[in-house]
Design an enzyme around this catalytic site. Structure first.
Site, short mmCIF file in Angstrom:
data_model
loop_
_atom_site.label_atom_id
_atom_site.label_comp_id
_atom_site.label_asym_id
_atom_site.label_seq_id
_atom_site.Cartn_x
_atom_site.Cartn_y
_atom_site.Cartn_z
N ASN A 1 1.06 -4.57 -5.86
CA ASN A 1 1.10 -4.03 -4.50
C ASN A 1 2.05 -2.85 -4.51
O ASN A 1 3.26 -3.02 -4.57
CB ASN A 1 1.58 -5.14 -3.55
CG ASN A 1 1.82 -4.63 -2.14
OD1 ASN A 1 1.41 -3.53 -1.79
ND2 ASN A 1 2.50 -5.44 -1.34
N TRP A 2 1.48 -1.66 -4.44
CA TRP A 2 2.31 -0.45 -4.58
C TRP A 2 3.04 -0.07 -3.30
O TRP A 2 3.85 0.85 -3.30
CB TRP A 2 1.45 0.73 -5.06
CG TRP A 2 0.90 0.56 -6.44
CD1 TRP A 2 1.21 -0.44 -7.32
CD2 TRP A 2 -0.03 1.41 -7.11
NE1 TRP A 2 0.52 -0.26 -8.49
CE2 TRP A 2 -0.25 0.88 -8.39
CE3 TRP A 2 -0.71 2.58 -6.75
CZ2 TRP A 2 -1.11 1.46 -9.31
CZ3 TRP A 2 -1.57 3.16 -7.66
CH2 TRP A 2 -1.76 2.61 -8.93
N LYS A 3 2.68 -0.72 -2.19
CA LYS A 3 3.32 -0.40 -0.91
C LYS A 3 3.25 1.11 -0.65
O LYS A 3 2.26 1.73 -1.02
CB LYS A 3 4.76 -0.95 -0.90
CG LYS A 3 4.78 -2.44 -1.33
CD LYS A 3 6.07 -3.14 -1.09
CE LYS A 3 5.92 -4.59 -1.51
NZ LYS A 3 7.14 -5.38 -1.27
N HIS B 1 0.56 -9.32 4.87
CA HIS B 1 1.79 -9.20 4.09
C HIS B 1 2.99 -9.30 5.04
O HIS B 1 2.94 -8.84 6.17
CB HIS B 1 1.81 -7.86 3.35
CG HIS B 1 2.92 -7.77 2.36
ND1 HIS B 1 4.21 -7.47 2.73
CD2 HIS B 1 2.95 -7.99 1.02
CE1 HIS B 1 4.98 -7.50 1.64
NE2 HIS B 1 4.24 -7.82 0.60
N GLU C 1 5.61 -7.69 5.26
CA GLU C 1 6.10 -6.41 5.80
C GLU C 1 5.24 -5.96 6.98
O GLU C 1 5.73 -5.30 7.89
CB GLU C 1 6.14 -5.36 4.68
CG GLU C 1 7.34 -5.62 3.76
CD GLU C 1 7.17 -5.16 2.32
OE1 GLU C 1 6.27 -4.35 2.04
OE2 GLU C 1 7.96 -5.61 1.47
N GLU D 1 4.30 -15.89 -0.64
CA GLU D 1 5.39 -14.94 -0.84
C GLU D 1 6.56 -15.30 0.05
O GLU D 1 6.59 -14.88 1.23
CB GLU D 1 4.93 -13.52 -0.52
CG GLU D 1 3.80 -13.02 -1.40
CD GLU D 1 3.82 -11.51 -1.52
OE1 GLU D 1 3.85 -11.02 -2.65
OE2 GLU D 1 3.86 -10.82 -0.48
N GLY E 1 11.46 -8.18 -2.98
CA GLY E 1 12.27 -6.98 -3.16
C GLY E 1 13.77 -7.26 -3.24
O GLY E 1 14.58 -6.34 -3.20
N SER F 1 9.68 -10.71 -6.24
CA SER F 1 10.52 -10.38 -7.40
C SER F 1 9.94 -10.90 -8.72
O SER F 1 10.69 -11.33 -9.60
CB SER F 1 11.95 -10.88 -7.19
OG SER F 1 12.53 -10.21 -6.09
N GLY G 1 5.30 -6.51 -6.48
CA GLY G 1 5.65 -5.26 -5.80
C GLY G 1 6.34 -4.31 -6.76
O GLY G 1 5.71 -3.62 -7.56
N GLY G 2 7.66 -4.28 -6.71
CA GLY G 2 8.46 -3.31 -7.46
C GLY G 2 8.09 -3.19 -8.93
O GLY G 2 7.96 -2.07 -9.45
P1 PGA Z 1 8.42 -7.55 -4.98
O1 PGA Z 1 7.31 -7.50 -3.82
O2 PGA Z 1 7.72 -7.94 -6.24
O3 PGA Z 1 9.00 -6.16 -5.03
O4 PGA Z 1 9.43 -8.58 -4.56
C1 PGA Z 1 6.28 -8.45 -3.75
C2 PGA Z 1 5.41 -8.19 -2.55
O5 PGA Z 1 5.90 -7.77 -1.51
O6 PGA Z 1 4.18 -8.39 -2.62
#
Ligand code: PGA
Length: 252
Positions: free
Chosen positions: A9-11, A95, A97, A167, A173, A213, A234-235
């Site tokens: 997930n590149w956000k 998600h 966010e 999640e 993050g 993470s 994500g990251g």
């Molecule tokens: P993260 O994000 O791996 O940076 O914790 C995961 C996500 O939000 O899907």
């Protein structure tokens, strides 16, 4: 049985040029990965270019969100058909966010899932508790509410096309991964909810990814757990090397 799935997930990262370069570099690193499905979720603007760059490879493309209406006066929103037209096959829905920054509700998640399914997109639906909720021992209550609200009214054939991502918000993050055991416990609880409402067959079939993470050095422990069927990253999905190391967790 359940084929593992690793999704990045590149956000709100990567221009079109950066996104295409990523795919060009990722391709050779994951061509041999036949143990799992590989998905990347670029921002809307790069969907078409990434889908074109990934054509003929084992990399599938997901959008990060969508609107439930077919079309309409919804400034800034994107419909499922618009996503499908780019060549994307999956869409992340609900998600945390989106839930936090855009006050997205379980009812909206439900409408989005139904619209995605109608259009032939595979929804990757996120659920998970916040730190306050976990510390108040409300994890199960929160997951149950998100599950019942988000998946309300789905027929078994519809549900069979859905992927769930657990999640925990406190792990996203933050560098604080849930331990494999904690993640597995939540996955068991979620699978139990599927069993109760839709039966044993679907409970055994549904893929539940872990997100929060995930890194090259913790993916193996997570994937060793029985009910963890992949990861939403994500990251650590932003660099081809680190994402490929996660995809190739069997060799890490
Ligand atoms: P993260 O994000 O791996 O940076 O914790 C995961 C996500 O939000 O899907």
């Amino acid at each position: 049985m359940r084929v593992p799935l690793i999704a990045g997930n590149w956000k709100m990262y990567k221009t079109i040029a950066e996104a295409v370069e990523f795919v060009v570099r990722l391709k050779p690193l994951v061509t041999a990965a036949d143990h799992c499905e590989v998905v990347v979720a670029p921002p809307f603007t790069a969907l078409r270019a990434v889908a074109d760059a990934a054509k003929g490879t084992n990399i599938a493309v997901a959008a990060q969100d969508m609107h439930w209406d077919k079309e309409g006066a919804h400034t800034g929103d994107i419909s499922a058909a618009m996503i499908a037209e780019t060549g994307a096959t999956h869409v992340i829905i609900g998600h945390s966010e989106r839930r936090q920054d855009h006050a997205e509700t379980d009812e909206q998640v439900n409408r989005k899932i139904k619209a995605a399914l109608t259009t032939g997109l595979t929804p990757i639906v996120c659920v998970g508790e916040t730190l306050v909720e976990r510390e108040a021992a409300r994890m199960e209550e929160v997951l149950r509410r998100q599950f019942q609200g988000g998946f309300a009214g789905l027929t078994p054939p519809e549900f069979s096309r859905i992927i769930i991502a657990y999640e925990p918000v406190w792990a996203i993050g933050t560098g604080r991964t849930a331990t494999p055991e904690m993640a597995a416990e939540s996955h068991r609880f979620l699978r139990g909810l599927v069993r109760q409402s839709l039966g044993e067959t679907l409970a055994a079939q549904v893929r539940i990814l872990y997100g929060g993470s995930v890194k090259p050095d913790n993916i193996r422990g997570l994937m060793a757990q029985d009910g963890i069927d992949g990861a939403l990253v994500g990251g650590a999905s932003l660099k081809p090397d680190s994402f490929a190391a996660i995809v190739n967790y069997l060799r890490s």
